[in-house]
Design a protein around this motif. Sequence first.
Motif, mmCIF file in Angstrom:
data_model
loop_
_atom_site.group_PDB
_atom_site.id
_atom_site.type_symbol
_atom_site.label_atom_id
_atom_site.label_comp_id
_atom_site.label_asym_id
_atom_site.label_seq_id
_atom_site.Cartn_x
_atom_site.Cartn_y
_atom_site.Cartn_z
ATOM 1 N N GLY A 1 0.773 -1.236 0.000
ATOM 2 C CA GLY A 1 0.000 0.000 0.000
ATOM 3 C C GLY A 1 0.805 1.287 0.000
ATOM 4 N N LEU A 2 2.133 1.194 -0.051
ATOM 5 C CA LEU A 2 2.948 2.417 -0.008
ATOM 6 C C LEU A 2 3.093 3.019 -1.403
ATOM 7 C CD1 LEU A 2 5.844 1.611 2.498
ATOM 8 C CD2 LEU A 2 3.572 2.552 2.952
ATOM 9 N N SER A 3 3.002 4.334 -1.489
ATOM 10 C CA SER A 3 3.185 5.042 -2.757
ATOM 11 C C SER A 3 4.665 5.346 -2.955
ATOM 12 C CB SER A 3 2.396 6.352 -2.747
ATOM 13 O OG SER A 3 2.969 7.258 -1.802
ATOM 14 N N GLU A 4 5.031 5.652 -4.200
ATOM 15 C CA GLU A 4 6.427 6.020 -4.479
ATOM 16 C C GLU A 4 6.813 7.286 -3.727
ATOM 17 O OE1 GLU A 4 8.434 5.789 -8.080
ATOM 18 O OE2 GLU A 4 7.231 4.169 -8.911
ATOM 19 N N THR A 5 5.847 8.190 -3.554
ATOM 20 C CA THR A 5 6.114 9.431 -2.813
ATOM 21 C C THR A 5 6.529 9.116 -1.379
ATOM 22 O OG1 THR A 5 4.497 10.604 -4.153
ATOM 23 C CG2 THR A 5 5.133 11.642 -2.075
ATOM 24 N N THR A 6 5.785 8.232 -0.715
ATOM 25 C CA THR A 6 6.101 7.848 0.671
ATOM 26 C C THR A 6 7.439 7.121 0.732
ATOM 27 O OG1 THR A 6 3.758 7.696 1.235
ATOM 28 C CG2 THR A 6 5.292 6.519 2.664
ATOM 29 N N ILE A 7 7.673 6.225 -0.216
ATOM 30 C CA ILE A 7 8.926 5.464 -0.257
ATOM 31 C C ILE A 7 10.126 6.405 -0.373
ATOM 32 C CG2 ILE A 7 10.275 3.869 -1.709
ATOM 33 C CD1 ILE A 7 7.511 2.465 -2.299
ATOM 34 N N LYS A 8 9.991 7.427 -1.224
ATOM 35 C CA LYS A 8 11.081 8.394 -1.400
ATOM 36 C C LYS A 8 11.203 9.332 -0.204
ATOM 37 C CE LYS A 8 11.197 8.348 -6.438
ATOM 38 N NZ LYS A 8 10.732 8.993 -7.684
ATOM 39 N N GLU A 9 10.056 9.762 0.333
ATOM 40 C CA GLU A 9 10.074 10.701 1.458
ATOM 41 C C GLU A 9 10.799 10.111 2.659
ATOM 42 O OE1 GLU A 9 6.959 13.388 4.150
ATOM 43 O OE2 GLU A 9 6.183 12.056 2.597
ATOM 44 N N PHE A 10 10.581 8.812 2.910
ATOM 45 C CA PHE A 10 11.208 8.160 4.062
ATOM 46 C C PHE A 10 12.434 7.339 3.670
ATOM 47 C CE2 PHE A 10 7.073 9.381 5.567
ATOM 48 C CZ PHE A 10 7.336 9.822 6.855
ATOM 49 N N ARG A 11 12.856 7.492 2.409
ATOM 50 C CA ARG A 11 14.146 6.999 1.914
ATOM 51 C C ARG A 11 14.326 5.484 2.084
ATOM 52 N NH1 ARG A 11 19.036 10.901 3.282
ATOM 53 N NH2 ARG A 11 19.769 9.839 1.415
ATOM 54 N N LEU A 12 13.277 4.723 1.805
ATOM 55 C CA LEU A 12 13.365 3.273 1.927
ATOM 56 C C LEU A 12 14.334 2.732 0.880
ATOM 57 C CD1 LEU A 12 9.650 2.232 2.584
ATOM 58 C CD2 LEU A 12 11.308 3.305 4.101
ATOM 59 N N GLY A 13 14.964 1.610 1.202
ATOM 60 C CA GLY A 13 15.965 1.048 0.301
ATOM 61 C C GLY A 13 16.035 -0.459 0.413
ATOM 62 N N TYR A 14 17.091 -1.019 -0.164
ATOM 63 C CA TYR A 14 17.287 -2.472 -0.123
ATOM 64 C C TYR A 14 18.770 -2.779 0.024
ATOM 65 C CZ TYR A 14 17.161 -7.406 -1.348
ATOM 66 O OH TYR A 14 17.286 -8.769 -1.306
ATOM 67 N N ALA A 15 19.077 -3.716 0.938
ATOM 68 C CA ALA A 15 20.451 -4.191 1.117
ATOM 69 C C ALA A 15 20.606 -5.495 0.340
ATOM 70 C CB ALA A 15 20.739 -4.425 2.596
ATOM 71 N N PRO A 16 21.465 -5.525 -0.678
ATOM 72 C CA PRO A 16 21.642 -6.759 -1.465
ATOM 73 C C PRO A 16 22.056 -7.933 -0.581
ATOM 74 C CG PRO A 16 22.765 -4.903 -2.495
ATOM 75 C CD PRO A 16 22.333 -4.432 -1.137
ATOM 76 N N ASP A 17 21.703 -9.130 -1.050
ATOM 77 C CA ASP A 17 22.016 -10.343 -0.286
ATOM 78 C C ASP A 17 23.454 -10.781 -0.582
ATOM 79 O OD1 ASP A 17 21.727 -12.415 1.423
ATOM 80 O OD2 ASP A 17 20.338 -13.576 0.193
ATOM 81 N N ASP A 18 24.394 -9.890 -0.278
ATOM 82 C CA ASP A 18 25.824 -10.153 -0.461
ATOM 83 C C ASP A 18 26.535 -9.871 0.853
ATOM 84 O OD1 ASP A 18 25.604 -10.675 -3.264
ATOM 85 O OD2 ASP A 18 25.474 -8.504 -3.600
ATOM 86 N N TRP A 19 27.695 -10.479 1.027
ATOM 87 C CA TRP A 19 28.401 -10.360 2.300
ATOM 88 C C TRP A 19 29.113 -9.017 2.459
ATOM 89 C CZ3 TRP A 19 27.706 -13.425 6.340
ATOM 90 C CH2 TRP A 19 27.124 -14.681 6.118
ATOM 91 N N ARG A 20 29.539 -8.407 1.342
ATOM 92 C CA ARG A 20 30.395 -7.220 1.484
ATOM 93 C C ARG A 20 30.030 -6.093 0.507
ATOM 94 N NH1 ARG A 20 35.603 -7.674 3.719
ATOM 95 N NH2 ARG A 20 36.345 -6.287 2.069
ATOM 96 N N SER A 21 28.840 -6.089 -0.033
ATOM 97 C CA SER A 21 28.533 -5.086 -1.070
ATOM 98 C C SER A 21 28.555 -3.666 -0.509
ATOM 99 C CB SER A 21 27.190 -5.387 -1.743
ATOM 100 O OG SER A 21 26.139 -5.356 -0.804
ATOM 101 N N LEU A 22 27.924 -3.449 0.645
ATOM 102 C CA LEU A 22 27.948 -2.112 1.238
ATOM 103 C C LEU A 22 29.356 -1.759 1.708
ATOM 104 C CD1 LEU A 22 26.590 0.487 2.289
ATOM 105 C CD2 LEU A 22 26.132 -0.730 4.439
ATOM 106 N N LEU A 23 30.028 -2.699 2.357
ATOM 107 C CA LEU A 23 31.388 -2.453 2.846
ATOM 108 C C LEU A 23 32.310 -2.038 1.698
ATOM 109 C CD1 LEU A 23 33.568 -2.568 5.053
ATOM 110 C CD2 LEU A 23 33.811 -5.001 4.584
ATOM 111 N N ASN A 24 32.268 -2.788 0.603
ATOM 112 C CA ASN A 24 33.125 -2.460 -0.543
ATOM 113 C C ASN A 24 32.796 -1.080 -1.099
ATOM 114 O OD1 ASN A 24 34.440 -4.910 -0.366
ATOM 115 N ND2 ASN A 24 33.136 -5.925 -1.874
#
Length: 295
Positions: A34-57
Amino acid sequence: RDEREKQFEIVEEATKFFENRLGGDTLMYLKNRGLSETTIKEFRLGYAPDDWRSLLNHLVSRSFKEVDIERAGLVIKKESGGYYDRFRGRIIFPIFNNSGKVIAFGGRIFPEKFDMAKYINSPETPFYQKSKILYGLHKSKTEILRENFCVLVEGYMDFLSAYQSGTKNIIAVSGTALTEEQLKTLKRFCEKLIVSFDMDEAGEGATKRGVGLALKEGFDVKILKLPEKIKDPADAILEGKEIWAQALQNARHIVQFYIDSALKKFAIGSPELSREIQRSVLPAVSSLFSDLEQA
């Protein structure tokens, strides 16, 4: 000050990293909830990839040091040496301080994995103490002050769904029972609370503890009860905004709520009802702030 700014920079860069990886199935899941793109962007929702070091790298490539990334709560140190990402394969909900800066994250597993916790949060850091932070307060504090009452919900999705539907005077406790520090913060903005926590046995216990603290702080507390078979505000709003609006309108004073609950369980005049009144109703009455209200 330099250390503080460095931590904010790391967390901000991580937020952008997660935002840029939200799409496909993860974005569709949020829209289906039920979330709109506006709400998703306003609250800066995201996704962490299912990798061990993607953010760290990514963060190391931006010249941040591993030890500083660990201090920000984003990676975990291995016993054998080295680090790996704390958030993997999760939808990310940034947690903001009262000024609107991201200071931590909550992550919901996606896709579902039954051997892993559904939600995890950042660990405590110098800038993030779970017992003090109220999710969404940076957006809702003006409306809470204007209305002089606040709606409390438990989860990120509950907050986002209700906020999007028009209930702007709302916050979520997210990952902790209601604390004295959180209530002292809220006391600066309002004197009335409507509490909408899951009322299963565990939830009822946590609600009672939080409600007891709120009564001692002098809040006027009401309990919001959703219809049978609807488990949380997000589901209620998805089924129909009017269901949520009606539940808000029908919120009962805390003492009346416990009286109603006792009368549903036991017959009038029965010893069981007397015991239930002593167990649940009288402690709530004795916690009321004023003698007049107790009477």
